[in-house]
Design a protein around this motif. Structure first.
Motif, PDB file in Angstrom:
ATOM      1  N   GLN A   9       1.989   5.467  -3.799  1.00  0.00           N
ATOM      2  CA  GLN A   9       1.085   4.360  -3.481  1.00  0.00           C
ATOM      3  C   GLN A   9      -0.128   4.346  -4.404  1.00  0.00           C
ATOM      4  O   GLN A   9      -0.591   3.269  -4.822  1.00  0.00           O
ATOM      5  CB  GLN A   9       0.666   4.440  -2.016  1.00  0.00           C
ATOM      6  N   ARG A  10      -0.645   5.507  -4.765  1.00  0.00           N
ATOM      7  CA  ARG A  10      -1.757   5.571  -5.718  1.00  0.00           C
ATOM      8  C   ARG A  10      -1.307   5.061  -7.093  1.00  0.00           C
ATOM      9  O   ARG A  10      -2.056   4.359  -7.788  1.00  0.00           O
ATOM     10  CB  ARG A  10      -2.285   7.001  -5.836  1.00  0.00           C
ATOM     11  N   THR A  13      -1.159   1.332  -7.263  1.00  0.00           N
ATOM     12  CA  THR A  13      -2.484   0.734  -7.417  1.00  0.00           C
ATOM     13  C   THR A  13      -3.014   0.888  -8.838  1.00  0.00           C
ATOM     14  O   THR A  13      -3.634  -0.025  -9.393  1.00  0.00           O
ATOM     15  CB  THR A  13      -3.468   1.394  -6.430  1.00  0.00           C
ATOM     16  N   LYS A  14      -2.741   2.034  -9.440  1.00  0.00           N
ATOM     17  CA  LYS A  14      -3.349   2.371 -10.729  1.00  0.00           C
ATOM     18  C   LYS A  14      -2.695   1.680 -11.910  1.00  0.00           C
ATOM     19  O   LYS A  14      -3.381   1.320 -12.884  1.00  0.00           O
ATOM     20  CB  LYS A  14      -3.292   3.890 -10.926  1.00  0.00           C
ATOM     21  N   SER A  37      -3.340  -6.085  -2.982  1.00  0.00           N
ATOM     22  CA  SER A  37      -2.849  -6.443  -4.310  1.00  0.00           C
ATOM     23  C   SER A  37      -1.764  -5.491  -4.812  1.00  0.00           C
ATOM     24  O   SER A  37      -1.221  -5.706  -5.886  1.00  0.00           O
ATOM     25  CB  SER A  37      -4.008  -6.456  -5.308  1.00  0.00           C
ATOM     26  N   ARG A  38      -1.464  -4.460  -4.059  1.00  0.00           N
ATOM     27  CA  ARG A  38      -0.431  -3.524  -4.475  1.00  0.00           C
ATOM     28  C   ARG A  38       0.933  -4.195  -4.490  1.00  0.00           C
ATOM     29  O   ARG A  38       1.187  -5.123  -3.730  1.00  0.00           O
ATOM     30  CB  ARG A  38      -0.378  -2.315  -3.526  1.00  0.00           C
ATOM     31  N   SER A  40       5.406  -0.956  -2.317  1.00  0.00           N
ATOM     32  CA  SER A  40       4.603   0.191  -1.894  1.00  0.00           C
ATOM     33  C   SER A  40       4.047   0.055  -0.486  1.00  0.00           C
ATOM     34  O   SER A  40       3.387   0.964   0.003  1.00  0.00           O
ATOM     35  CB  SER A  40       3.440   0.397  -2.866  1.00  0.00           C
ATOM     36  N   LYS A  41       4.337  -1.066   0.178  1.00  0.00           N
ATOM     37  CA  LYS A  41       3.728  -1.323   1.488  1.00  0.00           C
ATOM     38  C   LYS A  41       4.395  -0.553   2.626  1.00  0.00           C
ATOM     39  O   LYS A  41       3.780  -0.308   3.658  1.00  0.00           O
ATOM     40  CB  LYS A  41       3.768  -2.827   1.785  1.00  0.00           C
ATOM     41  N   GLU A  59      -5.037  -2.370   0.511  1.00  0.00           N
ATOM     42  CA  GLU A  59      -4.591  -2.586  -0.852  1.00  0.00           C
ATOM     43  C   GLU A  59      -3.671  -3.814  -0.908  1.00  0.00           C
ATOM     44  O   GLU A  59      -2.500  -3.723  -1.233  1.00  0.00           O
ATOM     45  CB  GLU A  59      -3.852  -1.352  -1.382  1.00  0.00           C
ATOM     46  N   ASP A 116       4.076  -3.200 -11.136  1.00  0.00           N
ATOM     47  CA  ASP A 116       4.146  -4.358 -10.237  1.00  0.00           C
ATOM     48  C   ASP A 116       5.354  -5.199 -10.617  1.00  0.00           C
ATOM     49  O   ASP A 116       5.260  -6.163 -11.378  1.00  0.00           O
ATOM     50  CB  ASP A 116       2.861  -5.174 -10.323  1.00  0.00           C
TER      51      ASP A 116
END
Length: 235
Positions: free
Chosen positions: A182-183, A186-187, A9-10, A14-15, A7, A192
């Motif tokens: 983390q989900r 992404t969603k 682009s997250r 969140s990494k 992921e 961000d």
């Protein structure tokens, strides 16, 4: 095993996440005692790279209703649990150190962090001042204001496609909360942002959500309910 970031682009926050959960003797934020605790670290792929667990003998009775939830009885705590003071010091210091380089994730953060603060004060330990923090419950309420059904950890894990094998086990709940965050990262593009900004946003969102809930209860003929504000700790 090769370490791929699936992921890229997250949001950067969140990494790498430190995840935290408590199981306790009850729900009172000032009087409940810690029974079990977990602090773990998740990498960008949601894999657990570090794990610390504690089983405490809280020194007070564990009500049967609480034991029915998390599975720890007075007998188990007495036979296998460690003294609360040193354990709470370890938990606080572990979280303090991890929080220097990554967010702390806790589902319904004021529950865990307020009880931890109360326990620290009880045992003469300098309390943790957690920041930045990620609270998947606050994020879900902010990003999905209108949702049918419950917003329990189990319900949200099912909705977001996160596996929760052993609900109300502190390790299972902590890891699931991190995967849920983390989900969400992404969603929802609105998440961000820089982690300090997201922490500050959650302070505002949580208070707004508490006040909205109080207003809803008043409409349900519960006018005496008072919203208790404060995130990630209720003072």
């Amino acid at each position: 095993m090769l370490d791929f970031d699936f992921e890229p682009s997250r949001p950067s926050w969140s990494k790498q996440l430190a995840v935290f959960d408590l199981e306790t003797t009850g729900l009172d934020l000032r009087q409940s005692r810690i029974v079990t605790a977990c602090v773990a670290v998740l990498d960008s792929n949601g894999l657990t790279t570090a794990l610390d667990e504690w089983l405490l003998n809280p020194g007070v009775d564990i009500p049967a209703a609480a034991s029915a939830v998390h599975g720890v009885t007075n007998e188990i705590a007495a036979a296998q649990g460690v003294a609360p003071g040193p354990a709470i010091s370890e938990i606080v210091e572990k979280l303090r150190e991890l929080n220097k380089s990554m967010p702390l994730v806790a589902f319904n953060a004021p529950f865990d962090f307020t009880i931890l603060k109360s326990e620290a004060i009880r045992h003469g330990i300098t309390p943790l001042d957690p920041a930045p923090v990620i609270d998947p419950l606050v994020l879900d309420r902010a990003m999905m204001k209108y949702r049918s059904g419950k917003r329990t950890l189990a319900a949200l894990c099912q909705d977001y496609g996160v596996e929760l094998k052993d609900a109300h086990n502190s390790t299972a709940d902590a890891v699931a909360a991190g995967l849920l965050a983390q989900r969400q990262a992404t969603k929802f593009p609105d998440l961000d942002m820089e982690i300090s900004a997201l922490h500050s946003a959650q302070v505002i969102w949580s208070d707004e959500q508490s006040l909205d809930f109080a207003q809803w209860l008043k409409k349900q003929n519960r006018p005496d309910y008072q919203a208790e504000l404060g995130w990630p700790i209720k003072d």
